[in-house]
Enzyme design. Structure first.
Site, PDB file in Angstrom:
ATOM      1  N   GLU A 188      -4.846  -8.683  -0.673  1.00 61.89           N
ATOM      2  CA  GLU A 188      -5.678  -8.375   0.496  1.00 61.89           C
ATOM      3  C   GLU A 188      -7.117  -8.249   0.028  1.00 61.89           C
ATOM      4  O   GLU A 188      -7.437  -7.391  -0.813  1.00 61.89           O
ATOM      5  CB  GLU A 188      -5.236  -7.071   1.194  1.00 61.89           C
ATOM      6  CG  GLU A 188      -3.948  -7.239   1.968  1.00 61.89           C
ATOM      7  CD  GLU A 188      -3.576  -6.038   2.819  1.00 61.89           C
ATOM      8  OE1 GLU A 188      -4.474  -5.321   3.304  1.00 61.89           O
ATOM      9  OE2 GLU A 188      -2.353  -5.820   3.004  1.00 61.89           O
TER      10      GLU A 188
ATOM     11  N   GLU B  65       0.842  -1.204   0.000  1.00 63.71           N
ATOM     12  CA  GLU B  65       0.000   0.000   0.000  1.00 63.71           C
ATOM     13  C   GLU B  65       0.880   1.258   0.000  1.00 63.71           C
ATOM     14  O   GLU B  65       0.734   2.150   0.838  1.00 63.71           O
ATOM     15  CB  GLU B  65      -0.994  -0.021   1.179  1.00 63.71           C
ATOM     16  CG  GLU B  65      -1.948  -1.203   1.093  1.00 63.71           C
ATOM     17  CD  GLU B  65      -3.211  -1.112   1.935  1.00 63.71           C
ATOM     18  OE1 GLU B  65      -3.313  -0.244   2.810  1.00 63.71           O
ATOM     19  OE2 GLU B  65      -4.121  -1.936   1.698  1.00 63.71           O
TER      20      GLU B  65
HETATM   21  O1  AHR Z   1      -5.251  -6.111   6.622  1.00 64.72           O
HETATM   22  C1  AHR Z   1      -5.235  -4.975   7.426  1.00 64.72           C
HETATM   23  C2  AHR Z   1      -4.575  -3.781   6.740  1.00 64.72           C
HETATM   24  O2  AHR Z   1      -5.341  -3.403   5.650  1.00 64.72           O
HETATM   25  C3  AHR Z   1      -3.212  -4.023   6.158  1.00 64.72           C
HETATM   26  O3  AHR Z   1      -2.197  -3.893   7.084  1.00 64.72           O
HETATM   27  C4  AHR Z   1      -3.108  -2.951   5.115  1.00 64.72           C
HETATM   28  O4  AHR Z   1      -2.276  -3.333   4.050  1.00 64.72           O
HETATM   29  C5  AHR Z   1      -4.549  -2.723   4.699  1.00 64.72           C
HETATM   30  O5  AHR Z   1      -4.888  -1.395   4.694  1.00 64.72           O
END
Ligand code: AHR
Length: 515
Positions: free
Chosen positions: A318, A194
């Site tokens: 994710e 991110e």
């Molecule tokens: O999964 C939780 C968080 O969500 C992670 O650390 C981040 O990459 C995303 O914003």
């Protein structure tokens, strides 16, 4: 007036029938699409809340089966679903993680702060060698997430040398001193997480330049090539993808990531409860989860423009539903329960990934234990398997199987003025020739009578399995841990030579195996 038993039965069956909707599912069984990479069924374990500490990694005094401090009831549960890879150490945590803090004698490791997640103390007792041991016990591939935000290309270079170099060097000797003489042979490496947000608040132009430099030092030591995964966009940031694919040399990319979370209310400030929600939020949850298909369609189109031969993987590293935390728990720990709604979201998303597996070759649900859409929840020595876990177990059959082309024509599930398709499907054929069809009925009240047409083969033996529950917000609790689990399912019958009639109850996921 006297009403006969037969009249009552006729009225009842009439009203039952009135509750039924129809769907036609058509599957082409003799033309193979691509293989569904098993890595689509990957998971994620961050130093966040109780995922690693008090999750996978427990205090020595906890009375559960352990290997060192690794909790084996969790390991055994994840082995059962054939976990193919595990992403670590973050997430946002990755861009503050200094790998050297987590090696060597635990007593000598520095104590640091986890400033992303609750500002808690991190004793670094779980580091690289412990993670590699965990992957070994799980029988899965490690997927490491490298720090671009607060580390240098040298740190990345050194970490890979520590992990993979088989010759004689200071770092290879250090690995041997720490108990692992032979190289680990890690291949999956994400470079930055991110980076548009918690990983450095970069622009895509800045990130792609940084990536060019960092990846250069992600060396292939001792015959272990690194599969480099660039940090891709969040949700609908199509420009991020365009810029990265324009600026980054394609031969340096095994993949590029995408993050997308489902928020049932559509409001990050008030995401809604994990279990105490009404039909409006149920509908919002499944509708927003199905949006993954739109994202994959649009990102695939962009990627096809720059990479027409489809060499670069889209890595959805994710995904999952993100709700408010359970009342009374640390807001920075992201601990949420897991309902039948989550199971339907997981099943529908995996159907989408299967159907887009020409581009999606890896994905990671967030997260494995005690965080967000978990597979496993723990409370002291107690452990439960969530409805989402049962979906991964059911869908294991699709891993590395050949995708079959499927189409579905179905009644919509309408809520207010909005509607979504009531049923979604994916199908595959495994190495033994068995066909698996996973079907999801999202409707909360209607049974769907589906006709499955298997074009190109005749139907032999059929077996069925189902995951369902009466209400979308049912869940497995520590007092009733098996409330939602898979059962054998028999409400199907062969029709003609290549048809199957199957009843899909409301809120259900049905897997048929056809020989
Ligand atoms: O999964 C939780 C968080 O969500 C992670 O650390 C981040 O990459 C995303 O914003």
């Amino acid at each position: 007036m006297k009403i006969s038993f037969i009249t009552i039965m006729l009225l009842l069956s009439g009203s039952l029938w009135a509750q039924k909707e129809q769907a036609i599912i058509s599957i082409q069984t003799d033309q193979f699409k691509q293989v569904i990479s098993k890595h689509i069924y990957g998971h994620f374990a961050e130093h966040l809340g109780r995922c690693i500490y008090d999750g996978f990694w427990v205090v020595p005094s906890l009375d559960v089966p352990k290997e060192g401090r690794i909790r084996m009831d969790i390991v055994n549960a994840l082995r059962e679903i054939g976990i193919p890879n595990l992403r670590w150490p973050g997430g946002c945590y990755a861009d503050e993680y200094q790998w050297r803090d987590g090696i060597g004698n635990p007593a000598d490791r520095p104590v640091t702060i986890n400033s992303n997640w609750g500002g808690v103390t991190e004793d670094n007792s779980f580091g690289t060698d412990e993670f590699m041991k965990l992957c070994d016990l799980l029988g899965c591939e490690p997927y490491l997430s490298a720090n671009m935000g607060t580390a240098s290309p040298k740190d990345l270079r050194d970490w890979i040398e520590y992990l993979n170099f088989s010759g004689d060097s200071h770092l290879a000797r250090l690995r041997a001193e720490n108990g692992h003489e032979s190289p680990y042979g890690v291949s999956f490496f994400g470079i930055g997480n991110e980076s548009w947000g918690c990983g450095g608040c970069m622009t895509p132009e800045y990130y792609s330049n940084q990536y060019r430099c960092f990846q250069e030092y992600a060396r292939n030591y001792s015959g272990y090539p690194i599969k480099k995964i660039a940090c891709g966009p969040n949700s609908v940031d199509y420009n991020w993808m365009e810029v990265c694919l324009k600026n980054i040399p394609h031969h340096t990319l095994w993949g590029i990531s995408l993050h997308y979370y489902t928020i049932a209310t559509g409001n990050w400030g008030k995401k809604g409860s994990a279990t105490g929600f009404d039909e409006k939020e149920y509908f919002g949850g499944v509708k927003n989860a199905l949006y993954m298909e739109t994202l994959l369609k649009n990102y695939s189109a962009i990627m096809d423009k720059y990479d027409p031969n489809r060499n670069i993987a889209l890595v959805v590293d994710e995904w999952g539903i993100w709700t408010d935390v359970e009342p009374g728990t640390n807001p920075g720990f992201l601990y949420q329960q897991n309902s039948m709604r989550d199971a339907l979201i997981a099943a529908s998303t995996l159907n989408i990934f299967n159907n887009y597996s020409y581009r999606v070759r890896m994905a990671n649900l967030a997260q494995a234990v005690n965080v967000l859409q978990s597979l496993v929840l723990t409370d002291g020595d107690k452990m439960l398997l969530t409805p989402t876990y049962h979906i991964f177990k059911m869908y294991k059959v699709h891993q590395d199987a050949n995708l079959l082309q499927s189409s579905v024509s179905t009644a919509d599930y309408q809520y207010g003025t909005e509607s979504i398709p009531g049923v979604n499907v994916s199908a595959s054929k495994d190495k033994e020739g068995k066909i698996h069809i996973s079907m999801v009925n999202l409707h909360p009240k209607k049974t769907i009578a589906a006709k499955v047409m298997l074009n190109g083969c005749s139907v032999g033996q059929i077996k069925g399995e189902i995951l369902t529950s009466v209400s979308f917000n049912d869940y497995n609790s520590f007092d009733d841990a098996d409330r939602i689990s898979t059962k054998e399912y028999k409400k199907f019958k062969k029709e003609d030579g290549n048809g199957i009639h199957v009843e899909l109850p409301p809120l259900s996921v049905v897997m048929l195996e056809v020989r």
